[in-house]
Every structure is written in structure tokens, then in C-alpha cells.
Design a protein around this motif. Sequence first.
Motif, PDB file in Angstrom:
ATOM      1  N   GLY A 188      40.294  36.416  30.514  1.00  0.00           N
ATOM      2  CA  GLY A 188      41.373  35.951  31.381  1.00  0.00           C
ATOM      3  C   GLY A 188      40.835  35.380  32.679  1.00  0.00           C
ATOM      4  O   GLY A 188      39.660  35.019  32.776  1.00  0.00           O
ATOM      5  N   VAL A 189      41.689  35.322  33.699  1.00  0.00           N
ATOM      6  CA  VAL A 189      41.331  34.686  34.965  1.00  0.00           C
ATOM      7  C   VAL A 189      40.712  35.685  35.937  1.00  0.00           C
ATOM      8  O   VAL A 189      40.968  36.890  35.874  1.00  0.00           O
ATOM      9  N   GLU A 190      39.917  35.150  36.847  1.00  0.00           N
ATOM     10  CA  GLU A 190      39.220  35.993  37.822  1.00  0.00           C
ATOM     11  C   GLU A 190      40.193  36.726  38.742  1.00  0.00           C
ATOM     12  O   GLU A 190      39.936  37.859  39.158  1.00  0.00           O
ATOM     13  N   ALA A 191      41.321  36.081  39.077  1.00  0.00           N
ATOM     14  CA  ALA A 191      42.283  36.711  39.984  1.00  0.00           C
ATOM     15  C   ALA A 191      42.797  38.034  39.422  1.00  0.00           C
ATOM     16  O   ALA A 191      42.973  39.006  40.155  1.00  0.00           O
ATOM     17  N   ALA A 192      43.024  38.094  38.113  1.00  0.00           N
ATOM     18  CA  ALA A 192      43.482  39.341  37.492  1.00  0.00           C
ATOM     19  C   ALA A 192      42.393  40.399  37.535  1.00  0.00           C
ATOM     20  O   ALA A 192      42.653  41.577  37.800  1.00  0.00           O
ATOM     21  N   ALA A 193      41.151  39.985  37.292  1.00  0.00           N
ATOM     22  CA  ALA A 193      40.032  40.928  37.339  1.00  0.00           C
ATOM     23  C   ALA A 193      39.911  41.554  38.724  1.00  0.00           C
ATOM     24  O   ALA A 193      39.765  42.773  38.858  1.00  0.00           O
ATOM     25  N   GLN A 194      39.982  40.729  39.760  1.00  0.00           N
ATOM     26  CA  GLN A 194      39.854  41.252  41.122  1.00  0.00           C
ATOM     27  C   GLN A 194      41.021  42.152  41.495  1.00  0.00           C
ATOM     28  O   GLN A 194      40.859  43.147  42.193  1.00  0.00           O
ATOM     29  N   ARG A 195      42.216  41.805  41.037  1.00  0.00           N
ATOM     30  CA  ARG A 195      43.390  42.607  41.373  1.00  0.00           C
ATOM     31  C   ARG A 195      43.256  44.033  40.853  1.00  0.00           C
ATOM     32  O   ARG A 195      43.764  44.986  41.453  1.00  0.00           O
ATOM     33  N   PHE A 196      42.544  44.205  39.739  1.00  0.00           N
ATOM     34  CA  PHE A 196      42.381  45.533  39.144  1.00  0.00           C
ATOM     35  C   PHE A 196      40.983  46.102  39.383  1.00  0.00           C
ATOM     36  O   PHE A 196      40.588  47.077  38.743  1.00  0.00           O
ATOM     37  N   GLY A 197      40.233  45.503  40.304  1.00  0.00           N
ATOM     38  CA  GLY A 197      38.932  46.044  40.680  1.00  0.00           C
ATOM     39  C   GLY A 197      37.868  45.925  39.616  1.00  0.00           C
ATOM     40  O   GLY A 197      36.940  46.736  39.570  1.00  0.00           O
ATOM     41  N   LEU A 198      37.960  44.901  38.759  1.00  0.00           N
ATOM     42  CA  LEU A 198      37.021  44.738  37.660  1.00  0.00           C
ATOM     43  C   LEU A 198      35.923  43.729  37.994  1.00  0.00           C
ATOM     44  O   LEU A 198      36.050  42.929  38.921  1.00  0.00           O
ATOM     45  N   GLY A 199      34.848  43.767  37.204  1.00  0.00           N
ATOM     46  CA  GLY A 199      33.840  42.725  37.273  1.00  0.00           C
ATOM     47  C   GLY A 199      34.308  41.505  36.500  1.00  0.00           C
ATOM     48  O   GLY A 199      35.227  41.587  35.675  1.00  0.00           O
ATOM     49  N   PHE A 200      33.671  40.357  36.744  1.00  0.00           N
ATOM     50  CA  PHE A 200      34.098  39.116  36.100  1.00  0.00           C
ATOM     51  C   PHE A 200      32.893  38.268  35.753  1.00  0.00           C
ATOM     52  O   PHE A 200      32.004  38.070  36.574  1.00  0.00           O
ATOM     53  N   VAL A 201      32.873  37.765  34.515  1.00  0.00           N
ATOM     54  CA  VAL A 201      31.800  36.888  34.032  1.00  0.00           C
ATOM     55  C   VAL A 201      32.416  35.522  33.748  1.00  0.00           C
ATOM     56  O   VAL A 201      33.090  35.337  32.724  1.00  0.00           O
TER      57      VAL A 201
END
Length: 351
Positions: A280-293
Motif C-alpha cells: 500500500g501507500v507510505e502514508a498508511a504505513a506511517q500512520r500506523f508506525g510501520l516501516g516502508f519499502v
Amino acid sequence: MKRIKVTPTWCFSDEEGHRLDTHLLSLLGAVHRHGKLTHAAEEAGISYRHAWNLLHQGGEFFGVTLVEMARGRGARLSTLGEKLLWAEQRATARLSPQLDSLSSELNLAIQQHQEGVHPVLRLHASHGFAIELLPQHLGELQLDLQYCSPLEALAALNRNGCDLAGCHLPRGTVGEKARRKYRRLLKPRYQRLVGFIARQQGLMVAPGNPLGIDGVAALAERQITFINRQASSGTRELLDSLLDEAGIVSSNVNGYEIEEYTHSAVAAYVAAGMADAGFGVEAAAQRFGLGFVPLATEDYLLACNKRALKEPKFDDFLQVLRSVAFQKAVQGLPGYSPSQCGSVIEIGSFL
């Protein structure tokens, strides 16, 4: 202009009719974020004593402690407390497109009743963070926003069921499948594209990426569990193209058949530890405190009929997209940027 937003509310009740205070879930979320009951109570807008009573009542209701507290270690959610919190966040993320569409319908009905009939811009598009920004910036322009897949949106445009249809086109060779699809659906002679945004798509992983997931090839490793998007979504199509490009058969991805319906729902699934990765998108990852590739950049565009561009409501809409305020709001979303935002684009040249 007053706008109404519909949000879900949880109600816990047992067979004897006992109910829990609805503040409990917001308190659990605040405990998870702060690790201290004093700070959690302050965020939830309740007293420390009331927060303590809520946790005590919740523990008695479920028969299990929801928050574990120890001197010098603050407060942390128990296993059940975490399950309640993530279940609430996943459910909210799943329901948000339908509730946002309902909010749009209600606001439109209220405004027309109070002020008489005004021009309405009908937008059908897939749910996303940038699309969510639009109602906040349109002022007096009324928006009938309905969330659906790109194929459904373009079908609605072609039968005059909407004024604007959202579609996404990945950049580079990975977007060739989408280009072929849009060449069949779009009508270069009679339609145009309006530039909107560009966004990063990639893999959402646990904080710090402990499994070292660096691309779609890692998804074929059987010990890694995955959470997918629904088959009709543009995000799912992009993932499938990336898997094809890497020579990976989808049946080798553990969890490929399990689906969620929004970027946030995928992120909540990973954040709850129910999967190692989601797409998915980086914005969703950041909203839930996740890492993103990051794996791909795609353009999100809005298709419309050429003749409609002469209408005043379209001019108002394009001015909003071109405004500094809207583009600054888009830039505030992680992984998003304005891309030819508000520009009218020839379909042939873009595809």
C-alpha cells in the motif's frame, strides 16, 4: 460551510445487558501511544480516576486485565487489550470508504435543502489519503464523492454517472498492463485527464523491518505472511504487475488470498502482528508506525468529459487543485506529491 462526518462507534454488551463506556477504546489507544495512564487519560479527555475506573470495569466485563501496570514501567496493553485496539482500528479502516460516501450524501442533501439547488461535482474514485483532503478545500463547491474501483469509476463516467473518475497509472514498465486497460476504456477524442497527485506504493513492514524484507521476491519465502488488497483495486493490480515482473507466482505468496479493502486496513493488519507485510501507500504505513519499502510510483489522475471542462464548477475545481493550500496539504502526506495538479492533459500523450 458546516460538514457532517459519520464515524463508527463500538458498543460492548453482555447477555445480561451490561454495557461498557464508549471511552474505553480511545483510552486503550492512548495507553498504547503514551505508555502512561496519566498521559492517556489527558488525551482521552477524562480524569485519571475515571480512566482507572474504566480499566477496572473493562477488566471485570471481559474477565481479563486490559492494561498491565508496573511501578517504573508505566502502562502497557495486555494481549486482549491489544486485540481490542487493533480490531477497532481495522474495522474503522474497513468502514471508512462507505461512511465517507454516506457523509457526502448527507452533506449534499442538507446543503441542497437549506440553500436550494446548486451545481454538484460528482466524483467517483478509489479511497485514498489525497482524495480525503478534497472536501476540506472545496469551500462552497458541493462534492458528491463515491468511493469505488478505477474500473467502476470509468464505467460510471462513460454512462454519464459521474463528472470525474479516478484512475491510477504506475510509472515505468510495471504500468504497461494499466496502460492497455485504460486505452480500452478512455476515449481520447471526447475525454481528458486532470492531473492530481503522485504517490509511492510499496511494502508495509514491522517497525525496523526485522525480517529484512526488501522487495516482492521476499514474499515468496514461506515464513513471511502477507495481507493483500481486494482484486478490484488498482493497488492489487500494481502488486500483481510487480510479482509478474519478478517472476513470482501468486500462489507462492503466503496470505495472497487474504484481502482488506483500504490502505489503512492493510496497515492495521500488519501493525496488529497478523501479517509480516502488506502492500500500500507510505502514508498508511506511517500512520500506523510501520516501516516502508518503496517499490513503485504511480500517478493518480481524474478522467472527465472534454465538454464538461467548460462548466463553471469545473473551473472552480481546477482552481482548488492548483491552489497553494491544497498542494501544500498533499505534500504533507508521506509519499505523496502534487503531479501536474489541476492541469488538463491529452489522453493520447499521457498513455
